[in-house]
Enzyme design. Structure first.
Site, PDB file in Angstrom:
ATOM      1  N   THR A  38     -25.125  -1.821  -4.010  1.00 12.65           N
ATOM      2  CA  THR A  38     -25.737  -3.075  -3.561  1.00 12.65           C
ATOM      3  C   THR A  38     -24.708  -4.183  -3.461  1.00 12.65           C
ATOM      4  OG1 THR A  38     -27.821  -2.405  -4.597  1.00 12.65           O
ATOM      5  CG2 THR A  38     -27.566  -4.729  -4.028  1.00 12.65           C
ATOM      6  N   ALA A  39     -23.929  -4.410  -4.515  1.00 12.09           N
ATOM      7  CA  ALA A  39     -22.948  -5.488  -4.515  1.00 12.09           C
ATOM      8  C   ALA A  39     -21.674  -5.105  -3.773  1.00 12.09           C
ATOM      9  CB  ALA A  39     -22.608  -5.887  -5.946  1.00 12.09           C
ATOM     10  N   ALA A  72     -25.404  -5.818 -11.361  1.00 13.04           N
ATOM     11  CA  ALA A  72     -26.428  -6.305 -12.291  1.00 13.04           C
ATOM     12  C   ALA A  72     -25.996  -6.245 -13.743  1.00 13.04           C
ATOM     13  CB  ALA A  72     -27.722  -5.514 -12.108  1.00 13.04           C
ATOM     14  N   PRO A 105     -34.591  -7.380  -9.070  1.00 12.00           N
ATOM     15  CA  PRO A 105     -33.309  -8.078  -9.084  1.00 12.00           C
ATOM     16  C   PRO A 105     -32.397  -7.887  -7.878  1.00 12.00           C
ATOM     17  CG  PRO A 105     -33.163  -6.109 -10.429  1.00 12.00           C
ATOM     18  CD  PRO A 105     -34.582  -6.175  -9.920  1.00 12.00           C
ATOM     19  N   VAL A 145     -14.121   7.303  -8.620  1.00 10.49           N
ATOM     20  CA  VAL A 145     -13.092   6.610  -9.394  1.00 10.49           C
ATOM     21  C   VAL A 145     -13.155   7.159 -10.814  1.00 10.49           C
ATOM     22  CG1 VAL A 145     -12.196   4.393 -10.174  1.00 10.49           C
ATOM     23  CG2 VAL A 145     -13.395   4.548  -7.973  1.00 10.49           C
ATOM     24  N   ALA A 198     -18.887   7.166  -4.298  1.00 12.71           N
ATOM     25  CA  ALA A 198     -18.981   8.565  -4.698  1.00 12.71           C
ATOM     26  C   ALA A 198     -19.935   9.358  -3.819  1.00 12.71           C
ATOM     27  CB  ALA A 198     -19.414   8.669  -6.154  1.00 12.71           C
ATOM     28  N   HIS A 225     -34.567  -1.312 -13.193  1.00 13.85           N
ATOM     29  CA  HIS A 225     -33.860  -2.595 -13.204  1.00 13.85           C
ATOM     30  C   HIS A 225     -32.922  -2.755 -14.392  1.00 13.85           C
ATOM     31  CE1 HIS A 225     -37.619  -4.323 -10.924  1.00 13.85           C
ATOM     32  NE2 HIS A 225     -36.867  -3.555 -10.146  1.00 13.85           N
TER      33      HIS A 225
END
Length: 630
Positions: free
Chosen positions: A66-67, A592, A603, A281, A88, A559
């Site tokens: 998302t970010a 988050a 969120p 990673v 990934a 969440h």
């Protein structure tokens, strides 16, 4: 031609060799575009770094969720910056069940899902709970129920009071507007006049054809039991009430994940942006004094014989792996609480007690009702019965498949719920939260165990209402089980450890029972169907019996937050207000996990707003550094 990792990360003989990483051998022959597959990216990188001829990125973003997609898009707007985004999973744009708004439950426990589980939860009968997490570009925004909420302004002001300077409501509100491209719908006239309309992340009401009749009855029933109707939760003046959700669905009726919104072809073809999918990673490569990250170790397979690569960053390494993945990578790299690392056999390089601690999640307990035949979306689970609706969606972008399934909810303070389940809205007292701490979320389907457990009558129709704790006092942790990111961490949300959370959950269950006997909703409901009680028992159940039902059926509402939270280091914070990990000069976290406390709803919009603001902060740092060199 496709770009291989050796082409990306060619090291000269004078380059340092970190932690035993040798010159990489070929194991990845793809540079994957988000929508189409592979592309020729030769010549995309400038030269620089410590070794002659080395290819170095300015920012390495670990996690294309998302970010991460927001950051990659915004940072690559500056053509002088070289950005690497590492994911990934695959592209969400290849997955039909991601693009179809109603298709998201079909992604659970597939290759697009990390599918971790918690450790046994003592307050929930020692059950281990499945925690769906998106493993694809767009991350959980490509697999969630697409509920768009800005949440209560007081949530963010509390963040600031807890030490997240610069992350209050007045700081974040412009970024909610910047991100959002609200699309008005004829079924909801007048809504969204003060919303963001120019942003790339599209949101809208799914429309009448995508809203079930029971959902409409639920919303109409709210005011009859004291829950006021609120057609638009995303107003700073009023974030409570009963409503039909706005969803991140575009005008074509497709999910607007952050991958779809922020990485269209005009972005992923930028010559200064490289996107690697199917690449994990493994750990951060730290400098000899342990104060700086000089790169990240990449792999495509767990087998160590398959080769490893080091991607180098001249500015920052940014972790956007979510509330489970970001603390896990830090801990596997020797950054975190000393006791946690030593127990997993990892040397503690940077002691940071906040990494992995303070995890919170919204927990829900559902009540499942058998309803009038043909009045739910239960038939959507049948591929044959769904075919006409699939054709409609493919050709027009409308119909039941453009429903986000979690179509409506009520948001209120649990203290306003009486013992009988009626609601009397009272003004918050001094020092009390003014926003909701309780959500009643609905779905016009059977939703026990994330739909993975079938209903008792597979030919029946069902409606689910669930009581959800929005501001849990209970918290837990994320701790590595070994030094390998390939092994799932030990996830402990600590559900219902604090008795105050139990009271909120019970208030919601009492409200659900009251609504189920109130028209027009009651005209659709035939009987409650519970694993632990009969319909007659539900009607007269004590709080103890309701809690018994809850502990048997409670699940996450997806969440998790706060496991690398912003805050003072001596008060449990893992990162400072610039999102920099304490103890490291150039490792940042943006997802988050940085939330200092939970928000009063779903969120995803908050994550995007945080990423938008953080991208501007980084751009300002770049300009400042360029000015210093002039």
């Amino acid at each position: 031609m496709p770009l291989s990792l050796p082409q990306l990360f060619s090291f000269s003989s004078s380059a340092p060799r970190y932690a035993g990483i040798s010159t990489p051998s070929t194991f990845c022959d793809r540079f994957v575009e988000p929508e189409k597959g592979t592309s020729d990216a030769s010549g995309m990188l400038g030269e620089g770094g410590e070794g002659e001829g080395e290819k170095v990125f300015d920012y390495v973003i670990c996690g294309g969720g998302t970010a991460g997609c927001v950051l990659a898009s915004r940072l690559s707007e500056d053509p002088s910056l070289r950005i690497l985004l590492i994911e990934a999973g695959e592209s969400d744009q290849k997955l039909l069940f991601s693009r179809i708004p109603a298709g998201w439950p079909n992604l659970f426990k597939t290759p697009a899902d990390y599918a971790p589980t918690t450790i046994p939860q003592p307050s929930l009968r020692n059950r281990t709970l499945y925690q769906p997490r998106g493993k694809m570009l767009g991350g959980c925004s490509a697999m969630n129920a697409q509920c768009v909420q800005w949440c209560a302004p007081g949530d963010y002001d509390l963040w600031e009071k807890k030490g997240a300077t610069g992350w209050g409501w007045t700081n974040l509100e412009p970024y909610f507007r910047k991100a959002e491209g609200f699309v008005p719908d004829a079924s909801q006239p007048g809504i969204g006049s003060d919303r963001g309309t120019e942003g790339v992340w599209k949101s809208r009401h799914p429309g009448e054809a995508a809203t079930n009749e029971i959902t409409k009855a639920f919303v109409e029933t709210g005011p009859k039991v004291g829950v006021p109707h609120n057609p638009d939760l995303n107003r700073a003046t009023n974030t409570s009430g009963i409503t039909r959700f706005q969803a991140h669905i575009d005008a074509r009726g497709q999910r607007s994940s952050t991958s779809a919104a922020y990485l269209p072809s005009s972005v992923y073809t930028r010559p200064n942006l490289c996107i690697l999918t199917r690449t994990t990673v493994e750990r951060l490569v730290l400098s000899s004094d342990g104060t700086k990250c000089v790169g990240v170790v990449l792999a495509q397979e767990k087998d160590p014989k398959k080769g490893r690569f080091v991607a180098r960053a001249s500015r920052d390494v940014i972790l956007s792996l979510g509330s489970f993945g970001s603390p896990q990578l830090l801990q596997c790299s020797g950054i975190g609480p000393r006791a946690t690392l030593e127990k997993a056999g990892v040397e503690c390089v940077v002691e940071n007690d906040g990494v992995g601690e303070g995890l919170k999640d919204h927990v829900l307990a559902g009540v499942f009702f058998e309803v009038r035949k043909g009045s739910s979306w239960e038939w959507v689970k049948d591929p044959v019965k769904t075919l006409p609706s699939l054709i409609r969606w493919l050709t027009t972008g409308t119909g039941p498949l453009s429903s986000n399934m979690a179509e409506a909810a009520a948001f209120l303070r649990s203290s306003d719920v009486s013992p009988t389940g009626d609601v009397v809205v009272k003004r918050a007292k001094e020092g009390e939260r003014s926003g909701a701490d309780l959500e009643i979320i609905t779905a016009p389907v059977w939703y026990l165990n994330h739909t993975l457990t079938p209903p008792p009558n597979t030919s029946g129709d069902y409606f689910t209402m669930a009581s959800t704790v929005l501001h849990p006092h209970s918290s837990g942790s994320v701790k590595i089980s070994s030094g390998s990111v390939w092994d799932m961490p030990l996830i402990d949300p600590g559900y219902l450890k604090d008795p105050r959370d139990v009271e909120v959950l019970l208030a919601g269950l009492r409200l659900i029972r009251r609504m189920s006997t109130t028209s027009p909703l009651s005209s659709y409901l035939l009987k409650p169907t519970s694993p632990s009680m009969t319909p007659e028992e539900f009607a007269t159940a004590t709080d103890e019996q309701l809690l018994e039902h809850a502990t048997e059926t409670a699940e996450t509402i997806y969440h998790p937050m706060g496991s690398c939270k912003i805050g003072p280091r001596d008060e449990g914070g893992a990162i400072d207000p610039s999102l920099r990990v304490y103890g490291l000069s150039n490792v940042r976290v943006c997802d988050a996990s940085v939330f200092p406390d939970t928000v009063s709803g779903h969120p995803v919009a908050a994550v995007i707003a945080v990423a938008e603001k953080f991208a501007d902060m980084l751009k300002a740092e770049v300009l400042e550094s360029k000015g210093a060199r002039l």
